[in-house]
Design a protein around this motif. Structure first.
Motif, PDB file in Angstrom:
ATOM      1  N   ALA A 168       0.836  -1.201   0.000  1.00  0.00           N
ATOM      2  CA  ALA A 168       0.000   0.000   0.000  1.00  0.00           C
ATOM      3  C   ALA A 168       0.874   1.254   0.000  1.00  0.00           C
ATOM      4  O   ALA A 168       2.050   1.200   0.381  1.00  0.00           O
ATOM      5  CB  ALA A 168      -0.915  -0.010   1.224  1.00  0.00           C
ATOM      6  N   ARG A 184     -10.141   4.234   3.416  1.00  0.00           N
ATOM      7  CA  ARG A 184     -10.219   3.004   2.614  1.00  0.00           C
ATOM      8  C   ARG A 184     -11.276   2.069   3.205  1.00  0.00           C
ATOM      9  O   ARG A 184     -11.415   1.971   4.426  1.00  0.00           O
ATOM     10  CB  ARG A 184      -8.854   2.332   2.576  1.00  0.00           C
ATOM     11  N   LEU A 215      -8.855   0.748  -3.542  1.00  0.00           N
ATOM     12  CA  LEU A 215      -7.617   1.432  -3.934  1.00  0.00           C
ATOM     13  C   LEU A 215      -7.625   2.896  -3.524  1.00  0.00           C
ATOM     14  O   LEU A 215      -6.978   3.735  -4.163  1.00  0.00           O
ATOM     15  CB  LEU A 215      -7.401   1.301  -5.441  1.00  0.00           C
ATOM     16  N   ARG A 254      -3.759   6.074 -10.274  1.00  0.00           N
ATOM     17  CA  ARG A 254      -4.598   6.821  -9.329  1.00  0.00           C
ATOM     18  C   ARG A 254      -4.389   8.326  -9.399  1.00  0.00           C
ATOM     19  O   ARG A 254      -5.124   9.086  -8.756  1.00  0.00           O
ATOM     20  CB  ARG A 254      -4.350   6.330  -7.897  1.00  0.00           C
ATOM     21  N   PRO A 268      -5.447   5.554   3.737  1.00  0.00           N
ATOM     22  CA  PRO A 268      -5.855   4.380   4.522  1.00  0.00           C
ATOM     23  C   PRO A 268      -6.992   4.674   5.497  1.00  0.00           C
ATOM     24  O   PRO A 268      -7.748   3.756   5.850  1.00  0.00           O
ATOM     25  CB  PRO A 268      -4.576   3.983   5.260  1.00  0.00           C
ATOM     26  N   TRP A 276      -5.837  -2.792   0.677  1.00  0.00           N
ATOM     27  CA  TRP A 276      -5.186  -2.327  -0.552  1.00  0.00           C
ATOM     28  C   TRP A 276      -4.712  -3.531  -1.380  1.00  0.00           C
ATOM     29  O   TRP A 276      -4.926  -3.577  -2.596  1.00  0.00           O
ATOM     30  CB  TRP A 276      -4.002  -1.413  -0.238  1.00  0.00           C
TER      31      TRP A 276
END
Length: 533
Positions: free
Chosen positions: A342, A517, A510, A392, A514, A359
């Motif tokens: 990640a 997520r 993704l 991304r 975090p 991730w």
């Protein structure tokens, strides 16, 4: 005109006797090597012979090897067992922590359990149920869309299970999530790199974190972490008395875990090898300090004289300024397999949670939707981060890094790609001859230059990484070369109308931040799984 060929190409069933002889020789060498490994294992842990018949060596990793064995049951039938032999140099607390993960969280919800454990001297063998399974690469492009949904659903079931116990697996990848396609059975395996969250219910994982911190601190001379309030786990012992208390606590916690180990003549699991390991680590650290002292003395002197308020002025140049030299090394875990790490792991964020497993699950889902595996492959963390940016977006990556206390510089702004467009293009008509890893649309072979300003500088991050092969303990077959997935036309069911929910879930997995997520528990109730039970 072309040069005449010295030899005509082989056609039909024409075979070269030399090739056949070479293959037979290689096969015999391999079989003799496996036979020798099995004999050495039986000599090291002789009690195995009275319980199992070891048939084959089915996997080999950095820290262990896995063997296929059978056990004779009372009813007269044989049961297949996977024997994981941990290398003698493995840390005793790490071994005990892996066992505790298997016994406490394993055995249900698609998480591998443990049946027996054997020990003789510094050799430990964990006996687990054997699940016959397919290679992810072999079946990737023959899976129906419904099978992909079931696969991801069962992966989240396993992750929800271990995350409830505060276990961060840290190495989620297809080779660690076994899948029996015929029986529809799944198993999350290999907790050798697992760590615990702050509130983990696996007591020994707390000491695994502490040991990892001590090792990082000794390597970096206990510089600590800059820009963060505190470490992820409890601090390392400060004096001898505290260290003795920690050792006692580890032994007590290990006993309370109720892990039954058949012991050799020398007693408990956590005893002698820990002292040896600590002493060898101290010796290695001392030698390293002596060898680098003369080389780095002038750099350190200039770094000490550098005021903390100065900003870096070496970015994009071929030199390293005194400001960068004065920065201390980050202390943060970065275990895992390249391509599945990640962003917070790649940027050495010290506060790593169960989100890193999510991730990795997202990268697996990305491979399933695009038909490309491995999707990412990078020779170093900087290149891996640049590859993530190409999918991304660079601005999004920089903003997310700020959220967890990191500063990333990028020499070129790269827009985020639409995940549906990307996957459909990669999985298009030419998927009969797919690439091993993604080469994003418009990419000319170079990723944007990216650097983490708190750790290192790099004006360029070329996309020419070496291929990485799966370090699986449960690999099947003898082929060591890379193979391409089969054409998706073998099972096209559902792929002509992939719902938006699939890409919405992929986007949430993704998520570069975090903190936002999606969790395993939330993923299981996502609309993508509305018809999956």
């Amino acid at each position: 005109m072309e040069e005449p060929m010295a030899f005509s190409p082989l056609r039909g069933c024409d075979r070269c006797p030399a090739d056949d002889s070479l293959k037979k020789y290689e096969q015999s060498v391999k079989l003799s090597g496996i036979k020798r490994d099995i004999e050495e294992l039986c000599e090291a842990v002789p009690q195995l012979v009275s319980v199992f018949k070891i048939k084959d060596k089915i996997g080999e990793g950095t820290f262990s090897s896995v063997y296929l064995a059978t056990a004779q049951l009372q009813e007269g039938r044989e049961e297949k067992i996977a024997l994981k032999h941990l290398i003698p140099t493995s840390h005793p607390v790490r071994i005990a922590a892996e066992l505790q993960c298997l016994t406490v969280a394993g055995g249900q919800d698609n998480v591998m359990g443990v049946k027996y454990c054997f020990r003789k001297n510094d050799h430990v063998v964990i006996a687990m149920p054997y699940l016959e399974h397919e290679s992810f690469l072999d079946i990737l492009n023959s899976l129906s869309f419904q099978e992909v949904r079931e696969y991801m659903f069962n992966l989240f079931v396993a992750l929800k299970r271990i995350h409830q116990f505060g276990i961060v697996h840290r190495d989620v990848k297809p080779s660690n999530f076994l899948y029996n396609r015929r029986l529809k059975k799944y198993a999350l395996v290999d907790f050798g790199l697992a760590q615990g969250t702050r509130d983990t219910k696996i007591e020994l994982l707390k000491f695994v974190q502490s040991e990892a911190q001590q090792e990082d601190c000794s390597r970096n001379k206990c510089h600590g972490v800059i820009g963060h309030k505190g470490p992820l786990s409890r601090p390392a012992p400060k004096n001898v008395d505290q260290h003795i208390t920690t050792k006692t606590s580890v032994k007590r916690s290990y006993a309370n875990a109720q892990i039954h180990i058949k012991q050799g003549k020398d007693g408990k699991l956590i005893k002698q090898s820990k002292t040896v390991d600590i002493m060898s680590r101290k010796l290695a650290t001392k030698k390293m300090a002596v060898s680098t002292k003369a080389v780095n003395s002038s750099m350190r002197d200039s770094a000490r004289s550098c005021p903390a308020a100065l900003t870096c002025d070496c970015y994009g140049t071929d030199r390293v300024c005194s400001v960068c030299l004065s920065r201390r090394q980050q202390v943060a875990p970065r275990a895992g397999t390249p391509g599945f790490r990640a962003p917070e792991v790649l940027t050495k964020c010290p506060d790593q949670t169960t989100a890193i497993d999510m991730w990795s699950a997202g990268v697996i889902f990305l491979s399933l939707l695009s038909g490309r595996y491995p999707f990412y492959k990078a020779s170093d963390d900087l290149t891996a981060l640049a590859q993530i940016m190409t999918i991304r977006g660079s601005r999004e990556t920089i903003q997310a890094a700020k959220a967890f206390g990191k500063s990333i510089l990028c020499s070129k702004e790269v827009p985020a790609q639409d995940l549906r467009t990307l996957c459909e293009r990669l999985r298009g008509p030419d998927s009969a001859n797919p690439k091993s890893a993604v080469d994003p649309p418009g990419n000319t072979g170079h990723h944007p230059a990216a650097s983490e300003s708190t750790d290192h500088k790099a004006p360029h991050a070329p996309a020419s990484p070496a291929q990485h092969s799966e370090d699986s303990l449960y690999k099947r077959g003898s082929g060591g070369g890379r193979r391409h997935p089969r054409d998706r036309t073998a099972n096209p069911e559902g792929w002509d109308s992939v719902p938006d929910d699939a890409y919405d879930l992929l986007d949430k997995l993704l998520d570069l931040n975090p903190a936002s997520r999606i969790t395993a528990e939330a993923a299981l109730v996502h609309p993508f799984f509305k018809d999956v039970c």
